[in-house]
Design a protein around this motif. Sequence first.
Motif, PDB file in Angstrom:
ATOM      1  N   THR A  63       0.833  -1.212   0.000  1.00  0.00           N
ATOM      2  CA  THR A  63       0.000   0.000   0.000  1.00  0.00           C
ATOM      3  C   THR A  63       0.866   1.260   0.000  1.00  0.00           C
ATOM      4  OG1 THR A  63      -0.125   0.208   2.421  1.00  0.00           O
ATOM      5  CG2 THR A  63      -1.833  -1.158   1.322  1.00  0.00           C
ATOM      6  N   GLU A  96      -0.620  -5.011  -4.016  1.00  0.00           N
ATOM      7  CA  GLU A  96      -1.592  -4.817  -2.944  1.00  0.00           C
ATOM      8  C   GLU A  96      -2.846  -5.663  -3.194  1.00  0.00           C
ATOM      9  OE1 GLU A  96      -4.366  -1.199  -1.143  1.00  0.00           O
ATOM     10  OE2 GLU A  96      -2.751  -0.706  -2.548  1.00  0.00           O
ATOM     11  N   ASP A  97      -3.412  -5.544  -4.394  1.00  0.00           N
ATOM     12  CA  ASP A  97      -4.624  -6.296  -4.731  1.00  0.00           C
ATOM     13  C   ASP A  97      -4.383  -7.799  -4.687  1.00  0.00           C
ATOM     14  OD1 ASP A  97      -5.930  -3.880  -5.096  1.00  0.00           O
ATOM     15  OD2 ASP A  97      -5.813  -3.939  -7.298  1.00  0.00           O
ATOM     16  N   SER A 133       2.805  -0.910  -4.752  1.00  0.00           N
ATOM     17  CA  SER A 133       2.225  -1.314  -6.033  1.00  0.00           C
ATOM     18  C   SER A 133       0.774  -1.713  -5.838  1.00  0.00           C
ATOM     19  CB  SER A 133       3.016  -2.503  -6.601  1.00  0.00           C
ATOM     20  OG  SER A 133       2.286  -3.189  -7.578  1.00  0.00           O
ATOM     21  N   GLU A 134      -0.110  -1.091  -6.593  1.00  0.00           N
ATOM     22  CA  GLU A 134      -1.524  -1.444  -6.496  1.00  0.00           C
ATOM     23  C   GLU A 134      -1.757  -2.893  -6.917  1.00  0.00           C
ATOM     24  OE1 GLU A 134      -5.801   0.183  -8.117  1.00  0.00           O
ATOM     25  OE2 GLU A 134      -4.109   1.583  -8.010  1.00  0.00           O
ATOM     26  N   ALA A 135      -1.005  -3.367  -7.906  1.00  0.00           N
ATOM     27  CA  ALA A 135      -1.149  -4.756  -8.353  1.00  0.00           C
ATOM     28  C   ALA A 135      -0.741  -5.727  -7.239  1.00  0.00           C
ATOM     29  CB  ALA A 135      -0.320  -4.997  -9.610  1.00  0.00           C
TER      30      ALA A 135
END
Length: 176
Positions: A113, A135-136, A131-133
């Motif tokens: 995050t 994180e998801d 990284s949002e990727a």
Amino acid sequence: MSLWNTEDRFGLVTRVLHWVMALGVIGMLGFGTYIANMTVNMSNFHLYAWHKSIGLTLLLLALVRIVWHLGSRVPKSLPAPKWQEALARVVHFGLFLLLLAVPLTGWIASAATGIDVVFWGVTLPSIAPASEAWEDAFFAAHGVLTKLLLAAIVLHIAGAVKRRDGTLRRMVRGQA
């Protein structure tokens, strides 16, 4: 009352680690479900910090428990059908893996995050890129693994209760 396991009984250290972990993990499953359904804001942000600190504490306890398990005698199993012994070994192995994987995926997801992961007031080094990727992906993995952990716990409890041969008494009192 011995601290150490013997051939036919669990020692105090094994039993305390087992029950502290059991209560902590079951509590965290409930707590995690609660905070997963909240809207994040400044008035409840501290709950996420508590979840991370407790989760990382459980990770450390799991590592201690694994080292203790590897370094101490394991009492011999009480007689049971081969399929029950095999299932018990698979469930125990799965529990140990999940006790490591669940907090690790949570830590990685939290680090991804971009917000510092703080362990009881100490900022930990980031173990993942912001990284949002990531994180998801890791929060999704964390969610799936917690459901697998819950299933393994249910199997573990069902097996201990069903046996009625002293298995549960051994983990409570040390001997059957």
